[in-house]
Design a protein around this motif. Sequence first.
Motif, short mmCIF file in Angstrom:
data_model
loop_
_atom_site.label_atom_id
_atom_site.label_comp_id
_atom_site.label_asym_id
_atom_site.label_seq_id
_atom_site.Cartn_x
_atom_site.Cartn_y
_atom_site.Cartn_z
N LYS A 1 0.83 -1.20 0.00
CA LYS A 1 0.00 0.00 0.00
C LYS A 1 0.87 1.25 0.00
O LYS A 1 0.59 2.22 -0.71
N PHE A 2 1.97 1.24 0.75
CA PHE A 2 2.89 2.38 0.79
C PHE A 2 3.48 2.64 -0.59
O PHE A 2 3.55 3.79 -1.04
N ILE A 3 3.93 1.60 -1.31
CA ILE A 3 4.52 1.75 -2.64
C ILE A 3 3.49 2.27 -3.63
O ILE A 3 3.78 3.17 -4.43
N VAL A 4 2.27 1.74 -3.60
CA VAL A 4 1.21 2.19 -4.50
C VAL A 4 0.87 3.65 -4.22
O VAL A 4 0.73 4.45 -5.15
N ASP A 5 0.77 4.01 -2.95
CA ASP A 5 0.48 5.41 -2.60
C ASP A 5 1.60 6.33 -3.06
O ASP A 5 1.35 7.44 -3.55
N LEU A 6 2.84 5.88 -2.91
CA LEU A 6 3.98 6.68 -3.33
C LEU A 6 3.99 6.89 -4.85
O LEU A 6 4.18 8.00 -5.32
N LEU A 7 3.78 5.82 -5.60
CA LEU A 7 3.81 5.91 -7.05
C LEU A 7 2.64 6.68 -7.64
O LEU A 7 2.75 7.27 -8.71
N THR A 8 1.53 6.70 -6.96
CA THR A 8 0.36 7.42 -7.47
C THR A 8 0.30 8.85 -6.95
O THR A 8 -0.61 9.60 -7.33
N ASN A 9 1.23 9.25 -6.14
CA ASN A 9 1.31 10.62 -5.65
C ASN A 9 1.66 11.54 -6.81
O ASN A 9 2.54 11.25 -7.61
N GLU A 10 0.98 12.68 -6.91
CA GLU A 10 1.22 13.63 -8.01
C GLU A 10 2.66 14.11 -8.08
O GLU A 10 3.21 14.28 -9.17
N ALA A 11 3.27 14.29 -6.95
CA ALA A 11 4.64 14.79 -6.92
C ALA A 11 5.63 13.77 -7.49
O ALA A 11 6.70 14.13 -7.95
N VAL A 12 5.27 12.51 -7.52
CA VAL A 12 6.16 11.46 -8.04
C VAL A 12 5.77 11.09 -9.47
O VAL A 12 6.64 10.93 -10.34
N ILE A 13 4.49 10.96 -9.74
CA ILE A 13 4.04 10.46 -11.04
C ILE A 13 4.30 11.45 -12.16
O ILE A 13 4.63 11.04 -13.28
N GLU A 14 4.17 12.75 -11.91
CA GLU A 14 4.39 13.74 -12.97
C GLU A 14 5.82 13.72 -13.51
O GLU A 14 6.01 13.69 -14.72
#
Length: 121
Positions: A7-20
């Motif tokens: 869940k932590f990895i999915v939340d991190l990867l879907t965060n706008e600051a990371v995905i953009e």
Amino acid sequence: MNWAWLKFIVDLLTNEAVIEPIIAVVLGYGVNAYARNRRYRIIMDLTADVVDYIEEHYKEWGIKGNAKMQKFMEIFVKEYKKQMGRKPKQIELETARIRAEALVQRARRSMPAKFYQEVKN
């Protein structure tokens, strides 16, 4: 089972600051790869076409030897500029020159020796 790490990895990867930034890097790489591939394809296609054109007309133009390569470079630069909107760089010219020589050598090797001697004389 504890799936908190997933869940932590999915939340991190879907965060706008990371995905953009990830999307920007992937798109930049894709555009760069497409441009490189397009430029290479244009060089290869133009080289083959110009070599064929010169081989068809060099006798009527009265040129042979090094004059054929000069004519090749003249036509290649003009056609490349039409396709790409700029003159080819030195490395692109060298690639085209090597490719043209290879095409001519392959054509000569594929001709029977007797026919080649008749054409040469």
